[in-house]
Design a protein around this motif. Structure first.
Motif, PDB file in Angstrom:
ATOM      1  N   ASN A   1     -11.625 -33.596  -1.806  1.00 53.38           N
ATOM      2  CA  ASN A   1     -11.619 -32.131  -1.748  1.00 53.38           C
ATOM      3  C   ASN A   1     -13.040 -31.597  -1.808  1.00 53.38           C
ATOM      4  O   ASN A   1     -13.427 -30.718  -1.032  1.00 53.38           O
ATOM      5  CB  ASN A   1     -10.783 -31.562  -2.898  1.00 53.38           C
ATOM      6  N   ALA A   2     -13.838 -32.139  -2.727  1.00 48.30           N
ATOM      7  CA  ALA A   2     -15.230 -31.686  -2.879  1.00 48.30           C
ATOM      8  C   ALA A   2     -16.147 -32.338  -1.847  1.00 48.30           C
ATOM      9  O   ALA A   2     -17.039 -31.687  -1.292  1.00 48.30           O
ATOM     10  CB  ALA A   2     -15.718 -32.003  -4.295  1.00 48.30           C
ATOM     11  N   THR A   3     -15.927 -33.620  -1.591  1.00 47.42           N
ATOM     12  CA  THR A   3     -16.786 -34.350  -0.651  1.00 47.42           C
ATOM     13  C   THR A   3     -15.903 -35.114   0.325  1.00 47.42           C
ATOM     14  O   THR A   3     -15.422 -36.209   0.018  1.00 47.42           O
ATOM     15  CB  THR A   3     -17.695 -35.342  -1.397  1.00 47.42           C
ATOM     16  N   PRO A   4     -15.640 -34.563   1.505  1.00 50.06           N
ATOM     17  CA  PRO A   4     -14.782 -35.246   2.477  1.00 50.06           C
ATOM     18  C   PRO A   4     -15.377 -36.585   2.907  1.00 50.06           C
ATOM     19  O   PRO A   4     -16.592 -36.777   2.895  1.00 50.06           O
ATOM     20  CB  PRO A   4     -14.723 -34.265   3.653  1.00 50.06           C
ATOM     21  N   PHE A   5     -14.495 -37.485   3.283  1.00 49.72           N
ATOM     22  CA  PHE A   5     -14.923 -38.741   3.890  1.00 49.72           C
ATOM     23  C   PHE A   5     -15.478 -38.434   5.280  1.00 49.72           C
ATOM     24  O   PHE A   5     -14.896 -37.661   6.039  1.00 49.72           O
ATOM     25  CB  PHE A   5     -13.740 -39.703   4.007  1.00 49.72           C
ATOM     26  N   SER A   6     -16.606 -39.047   5.636  1.00 51.77           N
ATOM     27  CA  SER A   6     -17.228 -38.835   6.948  1.00 51.77           C
ATOM     28  C   SER A   6     -17.454 -40.164   7.644  1.00 51.77           C
ATOM     29  O   SER A   6     -17.826 -41.161   7.013  1.00 51.77           O
ATOM     30  CB  SER A   6     -18.563 -38.102   6.809  1.00 51.77           C
ATOM     31  N   LEU A   7     -17.251 -40.160   8.951  1.00 51.27           N
ATOM     32  CA  LEU A   7     -17.484 -41.334   9.774  1.00 51.27           C
ATOM     33  C   LEU A   7     -18.225 -40.892  11.021  1.00 51.27           C
ATOM     34  O   LEU A   7     -17.778 -39.989  11.735  1.00 51.27           O
ATOM     35  CB  LEU A   7     -16.147 -41.985  10.153  1.00 51.27           C
ATOM     36  N   GLN A   8     -19.376 -41.497  11.251  1.00 47.80           N
ATOM     37  CA  GLN A   8     -20.190 -41.161  12.417  1.00 47.80           C
ATOM     38  C   GLN A   8     -19.860 -42.114  13.559  1.00 47.80           C
ATOM     39  O   GLN A   8     -20.003 -43.334  13.433  1.00 47.80           O
ATOM     40  CB  GLN A   8     -21.681 -41.251  12.077  1.00 47.80           C
ATOM     41  N   VAL A   9     -19.387 -41.585  14.671  1.00 47.51           N
ATOM     42  CA  VAL A   9     -19.100 -42.367  15.876  1.00 47.51           C
ATOM     43  C   VAL A   9     -19.936 -41.783  17.005  1.00 47.51           C
ATOM     44  O   VAL A   9     -19.677 -40.678  17.482  1.00 47.51           O
ATOM     45  CB  VAL A   9     -17.599 -42.324  16.227  1.00 47.51           C
ATOM     46  N   ASP A  10     -20.988 -42.527  17.395  1.00 51.20           N
ATOM     47  CA  ASP A  10     -21.964 -42.038  18.373  1.00 51.20           C
ATOM     48  C   ASP A  10     -22.548 -40.732  17.830  1.00 51.20           C
ATOM     49  O   ASP A  10     -23.122 -40.717  16.747  1.00 51.20           O
ATOM     50  CB  ASP A  10     -21.329 -41.877  19.753  1.00 51.20           C
TER      51      ASP A  10
END
Length: 877
Positions: free
Chosen positions: A717-726
């Protein structure tokens, strides 16, 4: 044995039931478009004028098991622009959170043979706000809540009718019908009540030429003539006017081409509302409504009685009240026996309504894919592209059965993994029907020749979690407990079909032969950062913690079934060995796939994750703390010394395997660590990993909410999961309520809410672990609370949190109703419970499909578990 239980052992009592869908429009079956645009090819506006090909819809409807004759209710408050013949809702494109019914109706009571049924429909006296519901939902974005019928304010002044629809069977083909209308307003109000009977159109398509007929008898009887039906008469109380038309499409209205009749399906609508000459004054047709024009006084009520019967009667209503009273009393007796140890009145109410919803949500379902792809001889041919489009690889699918569906409006089709959970609840009250449903799914005309089970009509080839073996064993045990004998024939038959399906999984979903599986989205829809069903570039594959865990669960369920069958036939001992070794290999691969590889377990985070493995062997873990990483907890069984003593060949072969694979025996199974009474544990989790996984699951800052285990850690909620694709950043944020993403249409959410079936499996697993570890093993609950409980006690506490969704709290409020004061405090609403698709991860408010008494019906099982814990303490429960 009570009267209803006796009826369950007799033939014919289920011939008639609540098998009419709540929605036929907007379904795949009725879609003959070029590009599979089902929601627009047939619409709610078209529905009153179109004769359906594959099934029928109505309000509170019943029909025979082949849906030759249907009966349902229609209404008109003299203000609406159309008759209320079917429930209204927004389509997938119109709703800001996908499709949703925008009506208020409740399934209140039902017996397994449908000898008694009761539902409630709340119909506004003001003009129904069709356009407002569409427009306002269209204005809202995915960060806003759905706009519901109650939100329009149309019920604020109590200007509505409570319409109770009840059915009671005098015999298998003799059905009493009672409609009781209450005016809740302080002013009198007019209402047309139109009980309606019609034949499903089976004659227009060019496959069967026989056409049945309805025709007038006396001023209170309609005769029915159908070559395959024994019901011959529809008696109705005097005061109603018979209106006849044909169940034929109004081609002129829909397609600007000539209709086959001057009295099409919408003829009664046009006659009443627009004074058109659109009903057959000669008194015959294939559809008839009995029009009762009522003026109901303020706070008053009116009752209408009808009777569908095979017997000609001089007075069809002489014994009506007596029979109705008798069937209600028999229903009460049946549920007294079911709920004999449920003390709390509110729990009894919730459980009975949950079971009623399960029984009302049976539906006649017809879908013959080859015919659907080819089209019908008398109809225009479908676009050529259909032959290579949706479901083209399922030509063998030939469905025409009564099926338990999740929700007859939002999901008026079966879904294979939903159905497995449904059967666990239905097995409480009708194990024969539950067994029939599980058997049905494995028939050759359901299963693909490859061994795959059909998922659901939107994409029969999608992959659902393989939960059927577990359901089969649970229902087998329920059946044996109720009847006092074991149905080995059922278990053996299903075992062979499940073996084919298990082999399909092994051959199709383990691309590298590594015992790590790639199932796709596996029913968890939008839980990942991207669509988990997509084909990854460069030959990369997604190795899934949940797919692999489900297969471990599957192997253990098949092991358990094999051992049970081996008590009756030692031939199955070799199959038990096979599935024991399958489990061991899957468990070993999941825990440690090779030197320097920790498998799907992450040592640093102490959690299970999906991972992407590229063609060159490089691995990227998708470190999302979601339900995906908790599913390994479900893979647990306990084998007792008694089981090994009664199966010495199994014990011998198992010992040989463990001697030759000490890495697996030591690393995974904890086999050499015997429990109390010499029980042995088969699990994906060693003691340390189980503790760490439970530590997260029971952490109120992560998975544990006041109302059950969430599907995603609240820390996102405070820090979303992030995934960098290109150059694209994909995010997953904790979303406790409705979905805020368009993945899978945005009409379900696995990014925070509580889902009943997953919690149910967690509680079962806790009880199995407790059976092995006993009270000596204690865990902190909740995490960081300083309070320690046994695993059984943790399961009980989790069950209590789930029950809090529905039960009244000390202020008389139900969490499932959210902050809606009308629902919470109005005596005509407060005890009418809906069983939603899922529940808000913080508040417990019901969300998604509002009549999802499919897997959320498991609340009935949890009430039984709470009140009968001594029978739920072993892994065979």
């Amino acid at each position: 044995m009570n009267v209803e239980q006796q009826r369950l052992q007799q033939q014919g009592w289920k011939k008639w039931g609540s098998y009419v869908s709540d929605r036929q429009w907007g379904t795949v079956r009725e879609d003959y478009s070029a590009h599979g645009d089902a929601w627009n090819f047939t619409t709610h506006d078209m529905a009153r004028s179109k004769a359906w090909r594959w099934g029928e819809e109505g309000i509170g409807g019943i029909c025979d098991e082949k849906q030759l004759l249907c009966f349902a209710l229609a209404f008109w408050n003299k203000r609406d622009p159309i008759l209320k013949e079917r429930f209204f809702g927004v389509t997938n494109q119109q709703g800001n959170h996908g499709e949703d019914v925008k009506e208020l109706y409740y399934y209140l009571d039902a017996t397994p043979t449908h000898s008694y049924m009761k539902m409630l429909y709340k119909y506004p006296q003001q003009e129904f706000p069709y356009q407002l519901l569409v427009e306002e939902n269209g204005r809202r974005n995915k960060q806003q809540e759905e706009y519901e019928l109650l939100d329009t304010g149309i019920f604020n002044e109590d200007k509505y009718f409570d319409i109770f629809i009840e059915y009671a069977k005098a015999d298998t083909d003799d059905i009493l019908i009672k409609i009781t209308v209450h005016n809740r307003s302080t002013e009198s109000a007019a209402l047309h009540v139109l009980p309606t009977a019609w034949f499903r159109n089976t004659w227009i398509w060019g496959r069967h030429s026989y056409k049945p007929v309805l025709f007038t008898g006396t001023d209170n009887c309609v005769h029915l003539k159908h070559e395959k039906l024994t019901v011959k008469h529809l008696y109705h109380q005097k005061g109603g006017t018979q209106l006849f038309c044909e169940n034929e499409t109004n081609n002129q209205r829909l397609y600007q081409t000539p209709s086959v009749t001057s009295y099409p399906k919408d003829g009664i609508n046009d006659f009443l509302l627009h004074a058109k000459p659109s009903v057959d004054t000669d008194g015959h047709g294939t559809k008839v409504a009995i029009d009762y024009e009522l003026v109901i006084p303020a706070k008053g009520s009116e009752t209408i009685q009808l009777r569908l019967t095979e017997v000609e009667m001089a007075d069809a209503f002489a014994d009506f009240d007596t029979l109705f009273t008798q069937r209600v009393a028999e229903a009460d007796e049946f549920y007294r026996d079911v709920q004999y140890n449920v003390i709390n009145d509110d729990e009894r109410l919730i459980q009975r309504q949950a079971l009623a919803g399960m029984l009302w949500n049976k539906q006649f379902y017809s879908y013959k894919v080859q015919q659907w792809l080819d089209g019908d001889p008398a109809m225009p041919p479908p676009p050529p592209g259909r032959l290579n489009g949706r479901n083209a690889n399922w030509k063998q699918l030939n469905n025409e059965d009564i099926i338990s569906v999740p929700d007859k409006w939002e999901f008026p089709w079966y879904a294979s993994w939903d159905l497995a959970f449904h059967c666990v609840t239905l097995g409480m009250i009708d194990p024969d029907f539950a067994k029939q449903q599980l058997t049905m799914l494995t028939e050759e005309w359901y299963m693909n020749p490859s061994g795959e089970f059909p998922a659901y009509e939107w994409s029969l080839g999608d992959v659902n979690p393989p939960v059927h073996a577990g359901a089969v064993y649970r229902v087998y045990k329920q059946d044996a407990a109720q009847k006092g004998k074991k149905d080995y024939a059922f278990l053996e038959t299903l075992f062979h079909k499940l073996l084919i399906n298990f082999t399909w999984w092994v051959n199709r979903k383990d691309s590298g032969g590594s015992n790590i599986f790639e199932g796709g989205f596996l029913g968890l829809d939008n839980i990942g950062a991207f669509d988990r069903s997509m084909v990854l570039p460069g030959g990369a594959v997604m190795e899934q913690a949940d797919a692999t865990s489900w297969m471990a669960v599957y192997a253990l369920n098949m092991l358990h079934i094999s051992l049970e069958l081996a008590t009756n036939n030692k031939v199955y001992t070799s199959m038990a060995i096979k599935f024991f070794e399958h489990f061991m290999h899957i468990a070993g691969a999941m825990a440690n796939m090779g030197e320097g590889d920790s498998g799907l377990w992450d040592e640093e985070d102490e959690f299970f994750y999906d991972q992407i493995r590229s063609a060159d062997g490089k691995v990227v873990k998708l470190k999302i703390k979601s339900l995906v990483g908790l599913i390994p907890f479900f893979a647990v069984e306990v084998i007792s010394k008694e089981t090994l003593d009664s199966n010495p060949l199994f014990a011998q072969r198992m010992a040989w395997f463990l001697r030759h694979r000490p890495d697996l025996a030591k690393l995974v199974s904890r086999w050499y660590e015997e429990g109390k009474d010499e029980k042995h544990l088969l699990s994906l989790l060693r003691g340390h990993r189980m503790k760490r996984l439970l530590s997260r699951m029971l952490d109120e800052t992560e998975f544990l909410s006041e109302h059950g285990v969430r599907s995603l850690s609240k820390r996102y909620n405070a820090t979303p999961f992030s995934l960098q694709v290109d150059d694209v950043t994909l995010q997953v944020k904790y979303t406790p309520g409705e979905s805020d993403t368009s993945i899978y249409g945005g009409n379900s959410n696995w990014r925070g809410p509580v889902w009943m079936p997953m919690n149910f499996l967690m509680i079962e697993s806790l009880r199995k672990f407790h059976f092995f570890y006993t009270d000596d093993f204690r865990i902190e609950y909740p995490t960081a609370s300083g309070k320690y409980l046994s695993l059984r006690e943790v399961g009980n506490e989790l069950a209590n949190r789930l029950l809090k969704i529905f039960l009244k709290d000390d202020k008389g409020r139900r969490a499932v109703f959210g902050n809606n004061e009308k629902l919470q405090t109005d005596p005509h609403f407060a005890d009418m419970v809906l069983f939603y698709e899922y529940f808000h991860g913080d508040s417990g408010k019901g969300l998604g499909a509002s009549h999802q008494t499919g897997w959320s019906g498991l609340i009935a099982n949890l009430i039984r578990m709470k009140n009968k814990p001594q029978h739920m303490g072993t892994p065979t429960s």
